[in-house]
Design a protein around this motif. Structure first.
Motif, short mmCIF file in Angstrom:
data_model
loop_
_atom_site.label_atom_id
_atom_site.label_comp_id
_atom_site.label_asym_id
_atom_site.label_seq_id
_atom_site.Cartn_x
_atom_site.Cartn_y
_atom_site.Cartn_z
N VAL A 90 0.07 -9.80 -5.68
CA VAL A 90 0.55 -8.50 -5.18
C VAL A 90 2.05 -8.39 -5.38
CG1 VAL A 90 -1.26 -8.21 -3.46
CG2 VAL A 90 0.86 -9.39 -2.82
N LEU A 91 2.55 -7.15 -5.36
CA LEU A 91 3.99 -6.95 -5.43
C LEU A 91 4.64 -7.57 -4.19
CD1 LEU A 91 4.28 -3.29 -6.76
CD2 LEU A 91 5.05 -5.36 -7.92
N PRO A 92 5.80 -8.22 -4.37
CA PRO A 92 6.37 -9.03 -3.28
C PRO A 92 7.17 -8.21 -2.25
CG PRO A 92 7.69 -9.25 -5.26
CD PRO A 92 6.56 -8.34 -5.62
N ILE A 93 6.60 -7.09 -1.79
CA ILE A 93 7.33 -6.22 -0.85
C ILE A 93 7.21 -6.76 0.57
CG2 ILE A 93 7.38 -3.90 0.15
CD1 ILE A 93 6.33 -2.96 -2.66
N GLY A 136 0.83 -1.22 0.00
CA GLY A 136 0.00 0.00 0.00
C GLY A 136 0.85 1.26 0.00
N GLN A 137 1.86 1.28 0.86
CA GLN A 137 2.74 2.47 0.96
C GLN A 137 3.55 2.66 -0.32
OE1 GLN A 137 2.25 0.27 3.30
NE2 GLN A 137 1.75 1.38 5.18
N PHE A 138 3.92 1.54 -0.95
CA PHE A 138 4.66 1.63 -2.20
C PHE A 138 3.76 2.27 -3.28
CE2 PHE A 138 6.06 -0.08 -6.32
CZ PHE A 138 7.40 0.24 -6.29
N LEU A 139 2.50 1.83 -3.32
CA LEU A 139 1.57 2.39 -4.32
C LEU A 139 1.38 3.89 -4.09
CD1 LEU A 139 -1.21 -0.35 -4.63
CD2 LEU A 139 0.74 0.08 -6.13
N GLU A 140 1.30 4.28 -2.81
CA GLU A 140 1.16 5.72 -2.49
C GLU A 140 2.36 6.51 -3.02
OE1 GLU A 140 0.70 6.42 1.71
OE2 GLU A 140 -1.16 5.22 1.73
N ALA A 141 3.56 5.93 -2.86
CA ALA A 141 4.77 6.63 -3.32
C ALA A 141 4.74 6.80 -4.84
CB ALA A 141 6.02 5.85 -2.89
N VAL A 142 4.28 5.77 -5.55
CA VAL A 142 4.22 5.88 -7.02
C VAL A 142 3.13 6.90 -7.41
CG1 VAL A 142 3.87 4.63 -9.19
CG2 VAL A 142 4.97 3.49 -7.26
N GLU A 168 5.27 -16.70 -3.35
CA GLU A 168 3.96 -16.74 -2.68
C GLU A 168 3.21 -15.41 -2.87
OE1 GLU A 168 2.77 -17.25 1.85
OE2 GLU A 168 4.27 -18.74 1.20
N LYS A 169 3.91 -14.29 -2.69
CA LYS A 169 3.23 -12.98 -2.83
C LYS A 169 2.79 -12.77 -4.27
CE LYS A 169 3.88 -10.18 1.08
NZ LYS A 169 5.00 -9.75 1.88
N LEU A 170 3.66 -13.15 -5.22
CA LEU A 170 3.27 -12.96 -6.63
C LEU A 170 2.11 -13.87 -6.99
CD1 LEU A 170 6.85 -12.49 -8.07
CD2 LEU A 170 5.00 -10.83 -8.27
N GLU A 179 6.30 -9.81 -11.97
CA GLU A 179 6.61 -8.58 -11.23
C GLU A 179 6.87 -7.43 -12.20
OE1 GLU A 179 10.14 -8.64 -8.76
OE2 GLU A 179 9.56 -6.77 -7.76
N LEU A 180 7.63 -7.71 -13.27
CA LEU A 180 7.95 -6.67 -14.25
C LEU A 180 6.68 -6.15 -14.92
CD1 LEU A 180 11.08 -8.30 -15.91
CD2 LEU A 180 11.03 -6.17 -14.59
N ASP A 181 5.77 -7.07 -15.16
CA ASP A 181 4.50 -6.72 -15.79
C ASP A 181 3.73 -5.73 -14.89
OD1 ASP A 181 2.55 -7.14 -17.76
OD2 ASP A 181 1.43 -8.36 -16.32
N MET A 182 3.69 -6.03 -13.58
CA MET A 182 2.97 -5.16 -12.63
C MET A 182 3.67 -3.81 -12.51
SD MET A 182 2.32 -8.09 -9.78
CE MET A 182 1.26 -7.34 -8.60
N GLN A 183 5.00 -3.83 -12.38
CA GLN A 183 5.74 -2.57 -12.24
C GLN A 183 5.65 -1.74 -13.53
OE1 GLN A 183 6.74 -1.47 -9.52
NE2 GLN A 183 8.00 -2.85 -8.30
N GLY A 184 5.69 -2.41 -14.67
CA GLY A 184 5.60 -1.71 -15.95
C GLY A 184 4.29 -0.95 -16.07
#
Ligand code: SF4
Length: 476
Positions: A369-372, A47-53, A363-365, A104-109
């Motif tokens: 969700v992003l594996p943070i 959640g915090q990562f998404l806020e930063a983006v 497991e997270k992927l 992960e790359l797909d989600m970050q992209g």
């Protein structure tokens, strides 16, 4: 500037004082981030990562982006290694990993679509060339489909290479796949030392890889060396340096071997009796600095040297140098997206780290969700101290007025306690402080980590908390 004047200033730029170094040597962070990774907290997540983006998007950030890809696998173990890696000969594990990495790359992209261009790409590990030529080509194509890359002439696209894993043909293939910088793990050319650390790497093999990289048009070739390894002596180091200087890489990273067998299991295979004494280690370091500077390399800082016309040295002269998780970097102010197990991102005023084991990462992927796993959101004080540490690490000086312009503080009051601590360093001739500048002297440059530690608020707290043992390497 003529080459001879650059060379002279390189020699003047760093002064070796064994007595002061012995007096001040202690454990401390390398400040690839501030706060350091051991300050990251589990409360910081997806959640915090998404806020930063979202913050970048709101500010319509036009800052360049950096992308880091972590490949954790290695074929064999080097006994000195303290990296987060997985040693296996079962290459099918890499295929599974690539499947998840692409998710992960797909989600970050998608998250970063339209925010900025990638101007810097770095593949690290482990051993990135553990991936086959076909797997690497496929991954690079995937990256280009998911991110907007600056053209080759503008971007810095680098990969760490274990010369034992590649042929000259593979080097040409890596250039065609889009890489334009290479960093080669060498550590030491001496066969006895190589045997003692279980990394047999004939000099001819490394030279052939370097020749292929030049032939293929790589713009910068970097070599990693380590001092303090078992069976290293002044004689072996002289011979290794002869060979390194003759090979003429553009950059040299000279790392201090940190023998911490209680933390890193492979290091238990290194016999204590084979290690150089602390005094010999300092002599080895002095020898390396003297020889590299005399050969025309510029001392960049910490453990890095570069030819005067290399981008790292140019960026330092122009005040554009910064530090990130790969060490020194020429892209000031770039946000860093890091993908792969254990990788650390730096977006806006946040750091976030991915899960550190493959199982947890997968497991997270699998959950979509992003594996943070943890991270930190920097407060005003963190941001201020981060700038102070960055400036001192990269430029060896800090303009108090320019800091007061960016942050509403009076430096002398805000950092009164720190200025008092700096007095001891000033008395040892490591720095000067006046109304406008803190300037690190040539003698203080090798001890820059010690100087920066004064500004680390968390370190002071940790020292008081004996229940939290610090896991840092020696500052020198
Ligand atoms: S030093 Fe590099 S190649 Fe050797 S085990 Fe560590 S990560 Fe792998």
């Amino acid at each position: 500037m003529s080459t001879s004047s650059i060379t002279a200033s390189a020699i003047d730029a760093v002064e070796f004082d064994a007595a002061i170094i012995s007096k001040l040597s202690q454990s401390g962070p390398r400040y690839t981030s501030y706060p350091t990774a051991d300050r990251f907290v589990p409360d910081f997540g997806y959640g915090q990562f998404l806020e930063a983006v979202a913050g970048l998007r709101l500010r319509r950030s036009q800052r360049p982006l950096s992308l880091y890809i972590h490949v954790p696998f290695c074929d064999t173990i080097c006994y000195y290694c303290g990296c987060n890696k997985i040693v296996t000969k079962d290459h099918s594990k890499a295929a599974t990993y690539l499947g998840y990495l692409k998710q992960e790359l797909d989600m970050q992209g998608r998250l970063f679509a339209g925010i900025g261009q990638i101007e810097q790409l770095h593949f690290g590990g482990g051993t990135p060339t553990y991936l086959s030529d076909r797997q690497m080509g496929d991954l690079m194509t995937y990256l280009r489909e998911n991110f907007d890359f600056a053209p080759d002439a503008l971007g810095e696209y680098s990969i760490e290479i274990d010369p034992r894993t590649v042929t000259p043909e593979r080097i040409h293939s890596l250039r065609a796949q889009g890489f334009n910088r290479v960093s080669l793990g060498v550590q030491d050319f001496d066969p006895e030392v190589q045997q003692a650390v279980n990394r047999i790497q004939p000099e001819a093999e490394t030279r052939a890889v370097m020749a292929a990289a030049r032939d293929a048009g790589f713009r910068s070739i970097s070599i990693d060396l380590i001092y303090g390894l078992p069976r290293q002596t002044m004689d072996t180091m002289e011979r290794t340096l002869d060979k390194v200087i003759d090979a003429s890489p553009d950059r040299i990273a000279l790392y201090n071997y940190a023998h911490l067998p209680h933390l890193f299991k492979p290091q238990r295979r290194i016999a204590d009796a084979d290690l150089p004494t602390a005094a010999v280690k300092l002599d080895l370091l002095a020898l390396c600095i003297r020889r590299l500077c005399a050969a025309g390399y510029v001392y960049i800082g910490m453990d890095h040297f570069a030819k005067p016309d290399d981008e790292l040295a140019v960026a330092q002269r122009q005040g554009r140098l910064q530090r990130n998780f790969q060490g020194y970097s020429t892209r000031a102010e770039a946000d860093l997206i890091s993908c792969g197990v254990s990788a650390i991102s730096a977006i806006g005023a946040t750091y976030s780290q991915n899960e550190k084991t493959l199982d947890a990462y997968y497991e997270k992927l699998d959950a979509g969700v992003l594996p943070i796993t943890r991270g930190v959101k920097l407060d005003h004080d963190d941001l201020l101290r981060r700038i102070v540490i960055q400036k001192l690490m990269c430029n060896f000086e800090l303009s108090l007025a320019s800091l007061e312009q960016s942050f509403p503080i009076t430096f002398r009051h805000y950092f009164a306690a720190e200025l008092e601590q700096l007095e001891a360093f000033a008395q040892d001739g490591l720095l000067t402080v006046d109304h406008e500048w803190i300037s690190v002297t040539p003698k203080g440059r090798l001890l820059i980590r010690n100087i920066c530690m004064v500004f680390d608020r968390y370190l002071a707290t940790a020292r008081l908390d004996s229940a939290q043992p610090l896991r840092y390497s020696k500052t020198i």
